[in-house]
Enzyme design. Sequence first.
Site, short mmCIF file in Angstrom:
data_model
loop_
_atom_site.label_atom_id
_atom_site.label_comp_id
_atom_site.label_asym_id
_atom_site.label_seq_id
_atom_site.Cartn_x
_atom_site.Cartn_y
_atom_site.Cartn_z
N SER A 118 6.85 45.91 13.67
CA SER A 118 8.04 46.74 13.88
C SER A 118 8.84 46.92 12.59
O SER A 118 8.93 46.01 11.76
CB SER A 118 8.94 46.09 14.94
OG SER A 118 10.20 46.72 15.01
N GLU A 120 11.84 46.75 12.57
CA GLU A 120 12.94 45.80 12.67
C GLU A 120 12.73 44.60 11.75
O GLU A 120 13.68 43.85 11.48
CB GLU A 120 13.10 45.32 14.12
CG GLU A 120 13.68 46.36 15.05
CD GLU A 120 15.12 46.73 14.70
OE1 GLU A 120 15.88 45.82 14.30
OE2 GLU A 120 15.47 47.91 14.83
N TYR A 142 14.46 39.53 17.57
CA TYR A 142 13.31 40.42 17.76
C TYR A 142 12.59 40.65 16.43
O TYR A 142 11.38 40.49 16.32
CB TYR A 142 13.78 41.75 18.35
CG TYR A 142 12.68 42.77 18.56
CD1 TYR A 142 12.02 42.84 19.79
CD2 TYR A 142 12.31 43.66 17.56
CE1 TYR A 142 11.01 43.78 20.00
CE2 TYR A 142 11.30 44.58 17.75
CZ TYR A 142 10.66 44.64 18.96
OH TYR A 142 9.66 45.56 19.17
#
Length: 319
Positions: A118, A120, A142
């Site tokens: 990701s 992120e 996350y």
Amino acid sequence: MGTAFITGITGQDGSYLAANLLEEGHRIIGLLREGRAPGAMLDGVEYAEWDFTDVGALTALLQKFRPSEFYNLAAFSSGAGMYDDPVAIGELNGISVARVLRAILDANTSIRFCQASSSEMFGDPVSSPQSESTPFRPCSPYGAAKLFAHTVVGAYRRRHGAFACSAILYNHESPLRGRAFVTRKIADAVARIRAGLDDELKLGNLEAQRDWGYAPDYVRALRLMLAHSNADDYVVATGQLHSVREFCELAFAHAGLDYRDWVRENAADVRLDRRGQVVGDATKAQQILGWCPSTDFGTLVRLMVDASIASLANKDSMS
């Protein structure tokens, strides 16, 4: 055609990937968390259960079904839920990936593995756009869990020679996107306002920007990664930023409406998002895999709005 394992098969990416592989004649095993119902069953897909903690049980499943490919798309995520239940996030998004790779080595080292990483992981990025060499600075549980998994993938590739890849996926949307995500909220609201069922849409920061792509394009990148002769990690992104306001403007205009008449900013929905621009540089995927996105931002927005309008009309016709 070979057999493919897919975790997260009930989600947006898993659904598109399964349909793509089935069309080509692959056998698909949807790997579900033990005790979890698959929800809408996909025609042609077989299902198996695993509790995501037992390496030996997964090894046995791999020896039974003998897949040639394994796509790990399962993740604890709910749009704004990057901080919800960090223990569960760390377990499912991080540690379980190490267990999968251990099971692959124990069962059959020729299985090709693809991890859905990701953007992120970049968190508050040191530079923009981000490439595979940009330092990671996750800001949420996350992102941290995804970075753990990403690191383990690279370690297994270098130390054990595993064919293990990470796809560093930026935001990607489609009509199958979950209703907790802002893009789906907007598309569904347009349909309901158009039908006279709602009279406003409350959103957080309309100036928030994302690198939004089309999910089937990103699934195609996963396939290309496992079809290549060498395993590696790739950023998968459009390289373009668009704001929530832009999404609203295009979505409402597609239905003949002016978003300014219907959209209200709601302070309670504003996410703390004070960070640099998170936008991807997919040059490596373009040069090595021949991948590039085929669906632009405007087309993506229109596809989602049309799907929401059609879905609402279908519900009305059945009631």
